[in-house]
Design a protein around this motif. Structure first.
Motif, PDB file in Angstrom:
ATOM      1  N   VAL A   1      15.686  23.440  52.141  1.00  0.00           N
ATOM      2  CA  VAL A   1      16.239  24.029  51.030  1.00  0.00           C
ATOM      3  C   VAL A   1      15.357  24.391  50.185  1.00  0.00           C
ATOM      4  CG1 VAL A   1      18.026  24.519  49.579  1.00  0.00           C
ATOM      5  CG2 VAL A   1      18.450  23.691  52.026  1.00  0.00           C
ATOM      6  N   THR A   2      14.706  23.277  50.026  1.00  0.00           N
ATOM      7  CA  THR A   2      13.736  23.080  48.802  1.00  0.00           C
ATOM      8  C   THR A   2      12.182  23.837  48.525  1.00  0.00           C
ATOM      9  OG1 THR A   2      14.495  20.621  48.482  1.00  0.00           O
ATOM     10  CG2 THR A   2      12.464  21.644  47.750  1.00  0.00           C
ATOM     11  N   ARG A   3      11.771  24.182  49.865  1.00  0.00           N
ATOM     12  CA  ARG A   3      10.587  24.631  50.357  1.00  0.00           C
ATOM     13  C   ARG A   3      11.291  26.003  50.154  1.00  0.00           C
ATOM     14  NH1 ARG A   3       6.579  21.130  52.857  1.00  0.00           N
ATOM     15  NH2 ARG A   3       6.988  19.457  52.663  1.00  0.00           N
ATOM     16  N   LEU A   4      12.328  26.834  50.220  1.00  0.00           N
ATOM     17  CA  LEU A   4      12.474  28.087  50.411  1.00  0.00           C
ATOM     18  C   LEU A   4      12.676  28.916  48.346  1.00  0.00           C
ATOM     19  CD1 LEU A   4      14.798  28.435  54.058  1.00  0.00           C
ATOM     20  CD2 LEU A   4      12.858  29.211  53.188  1.00  0.00           C
ATOM     21  N   GLU A   5      13.433  27.941  47.997  1.00  0.00           N
ATOM     22  CA  GLU A   5      13.739  28.170  46.590  1.00  0.00           C
ATOM     23  C   GLU A   5      12.844  28.710  45.937  1.00  0.00           C
ATOM     24  OE1 GLU A   5      14.937  25.444  42.721  1.00  0.00           O
ATOM     25  OE2 GLU A   5      14.236  23.877  44.100  1.00  0.00           O
ATOM     26  N   TRP A   6      11.706  28.836  46.062  1.00  0.00           N
ATOM     27  CA  TRP A   6      10.444  29.577  45.191  1.00  0.00           C
ATOM     28  C   TRP A   6      10.430  31.035  45.620  1.00  0.00           C
ATOM     29  CZ3 TRP A   6       6.577  31.739  46.779  1.00  0.00           C
ATOM     30  CH2 TRP A   6       5.658  32.161  48.146  1.00  0.00           C
ATOM     31  N   ARG A   7      10.900  31.358  47.278  1.00  0.00           N
ATOM     32  CA  ARG A   7      10.763  32.322  47.777  1.00  0.00           C
ATOM     33  C   ARG A   7      11.870  32.831  46.530  1.00  0.00           C
ATOM     34  NH1 ARG A   7       8.345  29.338  51.424  1.00  0.00           N
ATOM     35  NH2 ARG A   7       6.763  30.339  52.527  1.00  0.00           N
ATOM     36  N   TYR A   8      12.750  32.083  46.642  1.00  0.00           N
ATOM     37  CA  TYR A   8      14.214  32.864  46.227  1.00  0.00           C
ATOM     38  C   TYR A   8      14.483  33.547  44.745  1.00  0.00           C
ATOM     39  CZ  TYR A   8      18.887  33.787  44.596  1.00  0.00           C
ATOM     40  OH  TYR A   8      19.968  33.887  43.915  1.00  0.00           O
ATOM     41  N   PHE A   9      13.087  32.637  44.143  1.00  0.00           N
ATOM     42  CA  PHE A   9      13.255  32.834  43.172  1.00  0.00           C
ATOM     43  C   PHE A   9      12.119  33.854  42.151  1.00  0.00           C
ATOM     44  CE2 PHE A   9      16.026  29.327  42.092  1.00  0.00           C
ATOM     45  CZ  PHE A   9      16.526  29.909  41.065  1.00  0.00           C
ATOM     46  N   LYS A  10      11.020  33.977  43.769  1.00  0.00           N
ATOM     47  CA  LYS A  10       9.987  34.976  43.313  1.00  0.00           C
ATOM     48  C   LYS A  10      10.883  36.637  43.759  1.00  0.00           C
ATOM     49  CE  LYS A  10       5.687  36.678  45.363  1.00  0.00           C
ATOM     50  NZ  LYS A  10       5.627  38.242  44.475  1.00  0.00           N
ATOM     51  N   TYR A  11      12.208  36.342  44.752  1.00  0.00           N
ATOM     52  CA  TYR A  11      13.125  37.524  45.059  1.00  0.00           C
ATOM     53  C   TYR A  11      13.358  38.728  43.739  1.00  0.00           C
ATOM     54  CZ  TYR A  11      16.345  40.263  47.516  1.00  0.00           C
ATOM     55  OH  TYR A  11      17.167  41.244  47.815  1.00  0.00           O
ATOM     56  N   LEU A  12      14.171  37.355  42.804  1.00  0.00           N
ATOM     57  CA  LEU A  12      14.778  38.008  42.210  1.00  0.00           C
ATOM     58  C   LEU A  12      13.686  38.108  41.085  1.00  0.00           C
ATOM     59  CD1 LEU A  12      17.334  34.738  41.110  1.00  0.00           C
ATOM     60  CD2 LEU A  12      17.580  36.637  42.573  1.00  0.00           C
ATOM     61  N   SER A  13      12.834  38.015  41.030  1.00  0.00           N
ATOM     62  CA  SER A  13      11.866  38.176  40.463  1.00  0.00           C
ATOM     63  C   SER A  13      11.721  39.599  40.388  1.00  0.00           C
ATOM     64  CB  SER A  13      10.616  37.589  40.384  1.00  0.00           C
ATOM     65  OG  SER A  13      10.720  36.181  38.783  1.00  0.00           O
ATOM     66  N   ASP A  14      11.111  39.895  41.775  1.00  0.00           N
ATOM     67  CA  ASP A  14      10.794  41.185  41.842  1.00  0.00           C
ATOM     68  C   ASP A  14      11.509  41.871  41.722  1.00  0.00           C
ATOM     69  OD1 ASP A  14       8.042  39.771  42.806  1.00  0.00           O
ATOM     70  OD2 ASP A  14       8.842  40.004  44.832  1.00  0.00           O
ATOM     71  N   ILE A  15      12.705  42.000  42.489  1.00  0.00           N
ATOM     72  CA  ILE A  15      14.235  42.808  42.003  1.00  0.00           C
ATOM     73  C   ILE A  15      14.124  43.206  40.511  1.00  0.00           C
ATOM     74  CG2 ILE A  15      16.447  43.002  41.553  1.00  0.00           C
ATOM     75  CD1 ILE A  15      16.397  41.280  44.457  1.00  0.00           C
ATOM     76  N   PHE A  16      14.093  42.338  39.694  1.00  0.00           N
ATOM     77  CA  PHE A  16      14.035  42.718  38.532  1.00  0.00           C
ATOM     78  C   PHE A  16      12.740  43.395  37.959  1.00  0.00           C
ATOM     79  CE2 PHE A  16      14.049  42.032  33.700  1.00  0.00           C
ATOM     80  CZ  PHE A  16      15.048  42.213  33.139  1.00  0.00           C
ATOM     81  N   SER A  17      11.553  43.132  38.622  1.00  0.00           N
ATOM     82  CA  SER A  17       9.892  44.019  37.811  1.00  0.00           C
ATOM     83  C   SER A  17      10.595  45.881  38.491  1.00  0.00           C
ATOM     84  CB  SER A  17       9.220  43.571  39.080  1.00  0.00           C
ATOM     85  OG  SER A  17       9.033  43.858  40.433  1.00  0.00           O
ATOM     86  N   TYR A  18      11.186  45.905  39.229  1.00  0.00           N
ATOM     87  CA  TYR A  18      11.770  47.585  39.477  1.00  0.00           C
ATOM     88  C   TYR A  18      12.802  47.866  38.771  1.00  0.00           C
ATOM     89  CZ  TYR A  18       8.941  47.224  43.750  1.00  0.00           C
ATOM     90  OH  TYR A  18       7.980  46.661  44.553  1.00  0.00           O
ATOM     91  N   ALA A  19      13.399  47.242  37.989  1.00  0.00           N
ATOM     92  CA  ALA A  19      14.149  47.488  36.921  1.00  0.00           C
ATOM     93  C   ALA A  19      13.638  48.410  35.763  1.00  0.00           C
ATOM     94  CB  ALA A  19      14.963  46.354  36.119  1.00  0.00           C
ATOM     95  N   THR A  20      14.365  48.856  35.267  1.00  0.00           N
ATOM     96  CA  THR A  20      14.420  50.066  34.128  1.00  0.00           C
ATOM     97  C   THR A  20      15.434  49.849  32.755  1.00  0.00           C
ATOM     98  OG1 THR A  20      15.666  51.920  34.851  1.00  0.00           O
ATOM     99  CG2 THR A  20      13.066  52.006  35.363  1.00  0.00           C
ATOM    100  N   TRP A  21      14.334  49.918  31.632  1.00  0.00           N
ATOM    101  CA  TRP A  21      15.345  49.609  30.431  1.00  0.00           C
ATOM    102  C   TRP A  21      15.877  50.740  29.393  1.00  0.00           C
ATOM    103  CZ3 TRP A  21      17.952  46.341  28.155  1.00  0.00           C
ATOM    104  CH2 TRP A  21      18.160  46.032  26.176  1.00  0.00           C
ATOM    105  N   ASN A  22      17.290  51.571  30.293  1.00  0.00           N
ATOM    106  CA  ASN A  22      17.464  52.562  29.438  1.00  0.00           C
ATOM    107  C   ASN A  22      17.319  53.068  27.872  1.00  0.00           C
ATOM    108  OD1 ASN A  22      20.199  51.303  28.808  1.00  0.00           O
ATOM    109  ND2 ASN A  22      21.170  52.422  30.527  1.00  0.00           N
ATOM    110  N   GLY A  23      17.420  51.925  27.484  1.00  0.00           N
ATOM    111  CA  GLY A  23      17.167  51.733  25.741  1.00  0.00           C
ATOM    112  C   GLY A  23      18.674  50.826  24.641  1.00  0.00           C
ATOM    113  N   GLU A  24      19.564  51.239  25.833  1.00  0.00           N
ATOM    114  CA  GLU A  24      20.242  49.725  26.125  1.00  0.00           C
ATOM    115  C   GLU A  24      21.036  48.961  27.368  1.00  0.00           C
ATOM    116  OE1 GLU A  24      24.315  51.436  25.238  1.00  0.00           O
ATOM    117  OE2 GLU A  24      23.425  53.338  23.611  1.00  0.00           O
ATOM    118  N   ASN A  25      21.163  48.239  27.853  1.00  0.00           N
ATOM    119  CA  ASN A  25      20.507  48.165  29.364  1.00  0.00           C
ATOM    120  C   ASN A  25      19.901  48.197  30.468  1.00  0.00           C
ATOM    121  OD1 ASN A  25      23.351  46.156  28.148  1.00  0.00           O
ATOM    122  ND2 ASN A  25      24.104  48.616  29.137  1.00  0.00           N
ATOM    123  N   TRP A  26      19.419  46.915  30.932  1.00  0.00           N
ATOM    124  CA  TRP A  26      18.998  47.238  32.345  1.00  0.00           C
ATOM    125  C   TRP A  26      19.495  47.797  33.240  1.00  0.00           C
ATOM    126  CZ3 TRP A  26      13.657  45.849  31.748  1.00  0.00           C
ATOM    127  CH2 TRP A  26      13.020  45.454  31.438  1.00  0.00           C
TER     128      TRP A  26
END
Length: 161
Positions: A35-60
């Motif tokens: 599980v520990t060896r997979l942890e960084w992949r999970y958080f990289k996935y979350l970072s990748d998801i957020f990198s595709y988000a856009t800001w509409n002036g008020e919210n992501w």
């Protein structure tokens, strides 16, 4: 290297999760190790998801991540299917088999965590890759290469002396 009067004889090899002084000791080969060896992949996935988000002036704004699979589910299907303890731990941590809405919420939480000065968890734990032990004192050391993207392991080329 082993010593004659090794205090750790009979104890499995361990590493510290991230912080050598304060980190939790993890036994190699345990469920917690996988599980520990997979942890960084999970958080990289979350970072990748957020990198595709856009800001509409008020919210992501949540990106369309329906076709953006969780790398743990995609890259390690046999580990998840064959090892029930690992699968159950990953499910209890909500790292696999979640809805896209749940992953989006976790990506937002992780983004706030990073903005507040939290440590980047999307990088592999350097303590895992530095760990070495030897079970046979007569064995010669070998060097291996880890592909951080795929998790593949291969022998390093032999250096001529």
């Amino acid at each position: 290297m082993t010593r004659k009067n090794d205090k750790r004889e009979g104890i499995p090899p361990q590493y510290r999760h991230f912080d050598k002084a304060k980190g939790k000791a993890i036994d190699h080969g345990s469920t917690e190790d996988f599980v520990t060896r997979l942890e960084w992949r999970y958080f990289k996935y979350l970072s990748d998801i957020f990198s595709y988000a856009t800001w509409n002036g008020e919210n992501w704004v949540k990106p369309n991540i329906d076709n953006f699979p969780n790398p743990i589910e995609q890259d390690f299907p046999n580990l998840i299917a064959d090892n029930l303890e690992v699968r159950d731990t990953l499910i209890s941590k909500k790292w696999i088999f979640q809805s896209t809405d749940q992953y989006w919420i976790e990506a937002l939480k992780y983004h706030v965590y990073l903005e507040n000065g939290g440590k980047d968890k999307s990088l592999p734990n350097p303590n895992i890759h530095k760990t070495e032990w030897i079970e046979n004192p007569e064995a010669k050391p070998i060097k291996v290469l880890f592909n951080n993207q795929t998790g593949e392991v291969s022998l390093a080329p032999v250096e001529e002396q």
